[in-house]
Design an enzyme around this catalytic site. Structure first.
Site, mmCIF file in Angstrom:
data_model
loop_
_atom_site.group_PDB
_atom_site.id
_atom_site.type_symbol
_atom_site.label_atom_id
_atom_site.label_comp_id
_atom_site.label_asym_id
_atom_site.label_seq_id
_atom_site.Cartn_x
_atom_site.Cartn_y
_atom_site.Cartn_z
ATOM 1 N N TYR A 1 44.297 20.120 29.207
ATOM 2 C CA TYR A 1 45.297 19.882 28.102
ATOM 3 C C TYR A 1 46.264 20.889 28.140
ATOM 4 C CZ TYR A 1 47.078 19.068 23.349
ATOM 5 O OH TYR A 1 47.915 18.651 22.443
ATOM 6 N N ASP B 1 48.857 16.386 13.901
ATOM 7 C CA ASP B 1 49.542 17.487 14.433
ATOM 8 C C ASP B 1 51.177 17.382 13.940
ATOM 9 O OD1 ASP B 1 51.017 19.194 15.965
ATOM 10 O OD2 ASP B 1 50.301 18.611 17.917
#
Lengths: 123, 123
Positions: B14, B38
């Site tokens: 990631y 997020d």
């Protein structure tokens, strides 16, 4: 909803109490029906009585605690810290990342602690 | 359940893809019905199409990304990282703590990113 300042204050108080506080002091930060999962994947302690029992494990030991980093978003916080628990001539250092969710009263509603054996160092 | 090694591999991938990958590359790490919040407290992106849209915002920019710390417990991970997104002569550096929960296939089922304006620096 608690402000970011309220949340930062509570996290810093938590770090201070991990070093110097009693289990009762620590439990006061939590909501009545709070949950503690420490470490994540382990037993979930539900409610103040269970949470008091959890913290009583470190209550008698000499300890030091230092906040390493803190992030606050919405009504939650994530923070890395370093807890030293002394035992005789030795002891251990554990360096978790904890996540706390706060309720509208600014009490901790849920705590989850992210750590495993490789985040623990023997003194 | 994915092993700690599987989870560490995915987190490192990631971080690498935040630096160099496409939105499609990033979405491949996620389960079909995954959620991305997020920052925490903001909009929750549900499912791969919404998540692709979220990551497309950084896709065209020159980026760098560095893992600062990683904690793995149960089927979850918490990790701090530093993402630089360049824009013209400037850009920004953001330093979140992210939490990911993994499903039995080792895909990310839920991601929550802890950061606020004071964790963003202008270049």
């Amino acid at each position: 909803m608690p402000s970011a300042e309220d949340i930062a204050h509570t996290v810093n108080r938590y770090i201070g109490l991990l070093a110097k506080g009693s289990a009762d002091d620590l439990v006061e930060l939590y909501a009545d029906d709070a949950t503690v999962e420490d470490p994540v994947g382990g037993e979930v302690h539900i409610g103040q009585q269970a949470i008091r029992g959890f913290y009583s494990a470190i209550e008698g030991a000499e300890r030091e605690c230092e906040l390493v980093s803190l992030r606050i978003a919405g009504n939650e916080a994530a923070f890395q810290f370093r807890l030293t628990v002394k035992a005789g001539d030795g002891g251990l250092v554990i360096e978790p990342i904890d996540v706390m969710a706060f309720n509208d009263d600014g009490k901790v509603a849920a705590m989850k602690a992210y750590w495993a054996a490789d985040n623990v160092t023997q003194l």
